[in-house]
Design an enzyme around this catalytic site. Structure first.
Site, PDB file in Angstrom:
ATOM      1  N   ARG A  56      18.601  26.294  -8.572  1.00 20.91           N
ATOM      2  CA  ARG A  56      19.819  26.709  -8.301  1.00 20.91           C
ATOM      3  C   ARG A  56      20.719  25.716  -7.721  1.00 20.91           C
ATOM      4  NH1 ARG A  56      18.955  28.073  -3.811  1.00 20.91           N
ATOM      5  NH2 ARG A  56      16.569  27.650  -3.274  1.00 20.91           N
TER       6      ARG A  56
ATOM      7  N   TYR B  47      20.011  29.299 -15.330  1.00 18.06           N
ATOM      8  CA  TYR B  47      18.707  28.974 -14.798  1.00 18.06           C
ATOM      9  C   TYR B  47      18.439  29.894 -13.455  1.00 18.06           C
ATOM     10  CZ  TYR B  47      14.440  26.558 -14.152  1.00 18.06           C
ATOM     11  OH  TYR B  47      12.986  26.230 -14.101  1.00 18.06           O
TER      12      TYR B  47
ATOM     13  N   LYS C 151      18.319  36.472  -6.045  1.00 20.96           N
ATOM     14  CA  LYS C 151      18.796  35.890  -4.760  1.00 20.96           C
ATOM     15  C   LYS C 151      20.364  36.457  -4.432  1.00 20.96           C
ATOM     16  CE  LYS C 151      15.227  33.241  -4.550  1.00 20.96           C
ATOM     17  NZ  LYS C 151      14.346  33.227  -3.465  1.00 20.96           N
TER      18      LYS C 151
ATOM     19  N   HIS D 126      13.880  36.713   2.698  1.00 20.97           N
ATOM     20  CA  HIS D 126      13.230  35.709   1.872  1.00 20.97           C
ATOM     21  C   HIS D 126      11.816  35.676   2.307  1.00 20.97           C
ATOM     22  CE1 HIS D 126      13.275  31.471  -0.252  1.00 20.97           C
ATOM     23  NE2 HIS D 126      12.856  32.296  -1.161  1.00 20.97           N
TER      24      HIS D 126
ATOM     25  N   SER E 149      12.050  27.804  -0.240  1.00 18.76           N
ATOM     26  CA  SER E 149      11.814  27.798  -1.657  1.00 18.76           C
ATOM     27  C   SER E 149      10.838  26.758  -1.751  1.00 18.76           C
ATOM     28  CB  SER E 149      13.027  27.604  -2.527  1.00 18.76           C
ATOM     29  OG  SER E 149      14.055  28.462  -2.096  1.00 18.76           O
TER      30      SER E 149
ATOM     31  N   CYS F  19       7.768  26.501  -0.901  1.00 20.25           N
ATOM     32  CA  CYS F  19       7.106  25.993   0.391  1.00 20.25           C
ATOM     33  C   CYS F  19       5.500  26.946   0.566  1.00 20.25           C
ATOM     34  CB  CYS F  19       7.759  26.071   1.595  1.00 20.25           C
ATOM     35  SG  CYS F  19       8.979  24.658   1.807  1.00 20.25           S
TER      36      CYS F  19
ATOM     37  N   ASP G 187       8.555  36.902  -2.865  1.00 17.36           N
ATOM     38  CA  ASP G 187       9.834  36.278  -2.479  1.00 17.36           C
ATOM     39  C   ASP G 187      10.923  37.191  -1.604  1.00 17.36           C
ATOM     40  OD1 ASP G 187      11.077  33.935  -3.119  1.00 17.36           O
ATOM     41  OD2 ASP G 187      12.597  34.904  -4.312  1.00 17.36           O
TER      42      ASP G 187
ATOM     43  N   ARG H  20       9.026  26.951 -14.066  1.00 21.53           N
ATOM     44  CA  ARG H  20       8.462  28.221 -13.528  1.00 21.53           C
ATOM     45  C   ARG H  20       8.176  29.371 -14.395  1.00 21.53           C
ATOM     46  NH1 ARG H  20      10.420  29.698  -7.845  1.00 21.53           N
ATOM     47  NH2 ARG H  20      11.272  27.709  -7.167  1.00 21.53           N
TER      48      ARG H  20
HETATM   49  P1  GTP Z   1      10.064  29.852  -4.337  1.00 19.84           P
HETATM   50  O1  GTP Z   1       9.537  30.828  -5.268  1.00 19.84           O
HETATM   51  O2  GTP Z   1      10.865  28.784  -4.570  1.00 19.84           O
HETATM   52  O3  GTP Z   1      10.936  30.848  -3.390  1.00 19.84           O
HETATM   53  O4  GTP Z   1       9.104  29.435  -3.457  1.00 19.84           O
HETATM   54  P2  GTP Z   1       7.577  29.609  -2.955  1.00 19.84           P
HETATM   55  O5  GTP Z   1       7.562  29.686  -1.371  1.00 19.84           O
HETATM   56  O6  GTP Z   1       6.908  31.168  -3.561  1.00 19.84           O
HETATM   57  O7  GTP Z   1       6.498  28.587  -3.533  1.00 19.84           O
HETATM   58  P3  GTP Z   1       5.357  28.260  -3.908  1.00 19.84           P
HETATM   59  O8  GTP Z   1       4.218  29.231  -3.404  1.00 19.84           O
HETATM   60  O9  GTP Z   1       5.352  28.231  -5.419  1.00 19.84           O
HETATM   61  O10 GTP Z   1       5.113  27.036  -3.428  1.00 19.84           O
HETATM   62  C1  GTP Z   1       4.424  25.848  -4.061  1.00 19.84           C
HETATM   63  C2  GTP Z   1       4.209  24.647  -3.554  1.00 19.84           C
HETATM   64  O11 GTP Z   1       3.602  24.815  -2.140  1.00 19.84           O
HETATM   65  C3  GTP Z   1       3.223  23.797  -4.360  1.00 19.84           C
HETATM   66  O12 GTP Z   1       3.665  22.639  -4.254  1.00 19.84           O
HETATM   67  C4  GTP Z   1       2.029  23.938  -3.526  1.00 19.84           C
HETATM   68  O13 GTP Z   1       0.965  23.132  -3.869  1.00 19.84           O
HETATM   69  C5  GTP Z   1       2.367  24.125  -2.337  1.00 19.84           C
HETATM   70  N1  GTP Z   1       1.584  24.756  -1.321  1.00 19.84           N
HETATM   71  C6  GTP Z   1       1.115  26.293  -1.121  1.00 19.84           C
HETATM   72  N2  GTP Z   1       0.315  26.472  -0.271  1.00 19.84           N
HETATM   73  C7  GTP Z   1      -0.275  25.293   0.142  1.00 19.84           C
HETATM   74  C8  GTP Z   1      -1.100  24.899   1.243  1.00 19.84           C
HETATM   75  O14 GTP Z   1      -1.568  25.894   1.882  1.00 19.84           O
HETATM   76  N3  GTP Z   1      -1.301  23.583   1.454  1.00 19.84           N
HETATM   77  C9  GTP Z   1      -0.435  22.689   0.931  1.00 19.84           C
HETATM   78  N4  GTP Z   1      -0.829  21.514   1.359  1.00 19.84           N
HETATM   79  N5  GTP Z   1       0.549  22.892  -0.188  1.00 19.84           N
HETATM   80  C10 GTP Z   1       0.700  24.271  -0.207  1.00 19.84           C
HETATM   81  C1  SPV Z   2      13.978  30.011  -4.648  1.00 20.33           C
HETATM   82  O1  SPV Z   2      14.523  28.712  -4.951  1.00 20.33           O
HETATM   83  O2  SPV Z   2      13.659  30.451  -3.694  1.00 20.33           O
HETATM   84  C2  SPV Z   2      13.222  30.740  -5.756  1.00 20.33           C
HETATM   85  C3  SPV Z   2      13.653  30.424  -7.176  1.00 20.33           C
HETATM   86  O3  SPV Z   2      12.621  31.766  -5.463  1.00 20.33           O
HETATM   87  S1  SPV Z   2      15.258  30.929  -7.975  1.00 20.33           S
HETATM   88  O4  SPV Z   2      15.230  32.175  -8.399  1.00 20.33           O
HETATM   89  O5  SPV Z   2      15.765  30.145  -9.103  1.00 20.33           O
HETATM   90  O6  SPV Z   2      16.108  31.134  -6.728  1.00 20.33           O
HETATM   91 MN    MN Z   3      12.479  32.173  -3.339  1.00 21.87          MN
END
Ligand code: GTP
Ligand code: SPV
Ligand code: MN
Length: 595
Positions: A69, A206, A215, A235, A257, A259, A282, A374
């Site tokens: 993004r 993307y 979004k 979100h 994002s 996290c 999400d 992704r």
């Molecule tokens: P978007 O799709 O971007 O909105 O993000 P999301 O919040 O769904 O992100 P996602 O769950 O894919 O986050 C992935 C990142 O968070 C990776 O780097 C993981 O390793 C890290 N992560 C997730 N849960 C944990 C946790 O409990 N501990 C740690 N240390 N890292 C974590």
């Molecule tokens: C985010 O960035 O929070 C996502 C991925 O979930 S995107 O759809 O590219 O915004």
């Molecule tokens: Mn997201």
């Protein structure tokens, strides 16, 4: 020439095709046959690489300039700048439309214009909204097939005079390659006109820049609709937990994002007797139901998940969701025809083709997969998808979680003292930035409710909307918590094991909701004592645990000027009730010093 029964849709599609001048127009029906035909075309042009090792899976490589993004090119275009607020880029609607009309003029010459009718939310849900995306990217069509309810059923729901959100998209030109055309950064625009429920995007193919149901519609436009219509577009992940006695809890969690929403949404609890099921990872739309409780639906039908870090050890449910029928973007390619990324199980392969199509070996100093690589996979393929994930009325929310990446200060878990304090915790959420946006990574920023990049109006007004919703819900409002899995020790190592062990924190949260678990009140909220957490079978040092549950009141105090500056950005749009929470915290921290 195409014709739609819906009068407004018919007019809009003709207007846009007159402007963009595509060679042809394809109206998407959402069928498997349509998906297969487009896949075949993209394989033939070399844009999609079939993966020998994964059934019906394809790898795409974006242009290296178009990998996430672009918050710096994302606009909330309201007639008055004040209504976009201090957290959004703003341009006046007439000027912005004039600029973008010039970019759209003739931009689809030599291309097909796809018209994608879709529903965000189950078609029969009273919360669902219809959108129609126009795009010149077949890749976008494929992703939309997975992420939203695309096709004829959405058109039918629209009827002759139903309303929809027009979502205009072109990948543009001037940069990129034949396989992945795009526009240079200064010509990219992700524009929203919330007063007209209208989206115009140009120049990027993307993720959230291009899959406009996600979004753009389901968060930015929807948040602004939700404010007018008394609901919430957030979100948030959605999760059902069932305790050993069979009692169900539904949790919604807002983390910025990359996290950990996908991870938590698919958690496998390490504590015995507790079961977790995924409802969404999400975007949650929430509205008070007939019984006065807050009900949530998942607006989407798939996962557009971060690939790096996803493995059988961190998220086996995600790994099992992407075994087939999955689109991979910017992952590395193995010699035997599979995808690979940093953090996958097992040893690093000795040879790969990296996300840019170059040879890669472990000696390479660059990652093989892009950090924001992704996967796009159907929610129905998730082994722990909840049977009620498409319930039109949604599920009743017991607890709302806020959280982010904070190496210091924020404890493992805190419970808000009440709704207003919960809104304050959300409004002061701070997190280190990630690769999900093009920009600096690892920089601490305030990211209220994890919505900074996604709120379609003035964030001060958004805080007030949260307060108003709390007033409406009264005693039936969900309990609010703040979690942080990302605390680090002085050597930069995570203090908390995270992942499945986050179930220990979820258990405390559920037990707090039902009045079963203990806590201590502090100026920052209720904190568990070590004895209040179920830590059976976990090997964690006493020192780490003490640190994780320490409210760090002195460090908090040192941070108050920054917090005050953050809230001051909203000027007279900052609700007095949020200011009152700040003042209460200042007093509490002072009293603590005196004690
Ligand atoms: P978007 O799709 O971007 O909105 O993000 P999301 O919040 O769904 O992100 P996602 O769950 O894919 O986050 C992935 C990142 O968070 C990776 O780097 C993981 O390793 C890290 N992560 C997730 N849960 C944990 C946790 O409990 N501990 C740690 N240390 N890292 C974590
Ligand atoms: C985010 O960035 O929070 C996502 C991925 O979930 S995107 O759809 O590219 O915004
Ligand atoms: Mn997201």
């Amino acid at each position: 020439m195409v014709h739609f029964k819906n009068v407004a849709l018919n007019k809009w599609v003709h207007e846009m095709s007159d402007l963009c001048k595509p060679d042809s127009i394809h109206i998407c029906d959402g069928s498997q046959q349509e998906y297969d035909t487009l896949v075949k075309q993209l394989v033939d042009t070399g844009a999609a690489i079939p993966l020998k090792k994964r059934k019906d899976c394809y790898l795409f490589r974006s242009d290296p300039s178009d990998v996430a993004r672009v918050e710096s090119r994302t606009y909330i275009s309201t007639p008055s700048k004040d209504n976009a607020g201090p957290t959004n880029n703003w341009e006046d609607p007439e000027t912005l439309k004039k600029t973008m009309r010039e970019l759209y003029a003739g931009c689809m010459k030599g291309r097909t214009m796809y018209v994608i009718p879709f529903s965000m939310g189950p078609l029969t849900s009273p919360l669902a909204k219809i959108g129609v995306e126009i795009t010149d990217s077949a890749y976008v069509v494929l992703n939309m097939h997975i992420m939203a309810r695309v096709g004829t059923a959405a058109l039918d729901r629209l009827g002759t005079d139903g309303t929809f959100v027009p979502c205009m998209h072109s990948v543009g030109s001037g940069a990129g390659t034949k396989e992945w055309p795009c526009a240079p950064i200064e010509k990219k625009y992700i524009s929203h006109f919330p007063d007209e429920n209208l989206i115009w995007a140009y120049g990027s193919g993307y993720g959230g820049n291009a899959l406009l149901g996600k979004k753009c519609l389901a968060l930015r436009i929807a948040s602004s609709m939700a404010r007018r219509e008394d609901w919430m577009a957030e979100h948030m992940l959605l999760l059902r937990l069932t305790d050993p006695s069979g009692k169900q809890y539904h949790i919604a969690g807002a983390f910025p994002s990359a996290c950990g929403k996908t991870n938590l949404a698919m958690i496998i609890p390490t504590i015995p007797g507790w079961k977790a099921e995924c409802l969404g990872d999400d975007i949650a739309w929430m509205k008070p139901g007939p019984d006065g409780r807050l009900y949530a639906i998942n607006a989407e039908t798939g996962f557009f998940g971060v690939a790096p870090g996803t493995s059988f050890s961190t998220n086996s449910n995600a790994m099992n969701s992407i075994k087939e029928n999955t689109i991979f973007t910017n992952c590395a390619l193995t010699d035997d025809g599979d995808v690979w990324w940093e953090g996958m199980d097992g040893a690093k392969p000795s040879h790969l083709i990296d996300w840019q199509g170059n040879e890669w070996t472990p000696a390479s100093d660059k990652p093989a997969a892009h950090p924001n690589a992704r996967f796009t996979a159907r929610a129905s393929q998730c082994p722990v998808i909840c049977k009620d994930w498409e319930k039109p009325e949604g599920v009743p929310i017991d607890a709302i979680l806020f959280g982010g990446r904070r190496a210091h200060i924020a404890p493992l878990v805190t419970q808000a003292l009440n709704w207003d304090h919960g809104v304050f915790l959300g409004a002061t959420l701070a997190s280190e930035t990630t690769a999900a946006n093009i920009g600096a990574v690892g920089k601490l920023r305030y990211d209220p409710m994890a919505m900074t990049p996604f709120c379609g109006y003035n964030m001060g007004d958004y805080f007030q909307h949260w307060l108003n919703m709390g007033d409406k819900l009264g005693s039936k409002a969900p309990a609010v918590f703040y979690v942080n899995w990302f605390r680090k020790d002085e050597n930069g190592k995570f203090l908390w094991p995270g992942y499945g062990d986050n179930s220990r924190v979820l258990k405390w949260i559920c037990d707090r909701v039902s009045g079963k678990a203990g806590a201590t009140e502090t100026p920052v909220g209720y904190l568990p004592n070590a004895a209040d957490l179920d830590l059976k079978g976990l090997s964690i040092s006493q020192a780490a645990l003490t640190d994780l549950l320490d409210p760090k009141l002195e460090e908090r105090k040192a941070e108050m000027p920054q917090l005050e500056a953050h809230l001051a950005r909203f000027g007279d749009r900052l609700p007095p009730r949020i200011r009152a929470q700040f003042d209460r915290l200042v007093k509490g921290l002072e009293r603590n010093k005196a004690a």
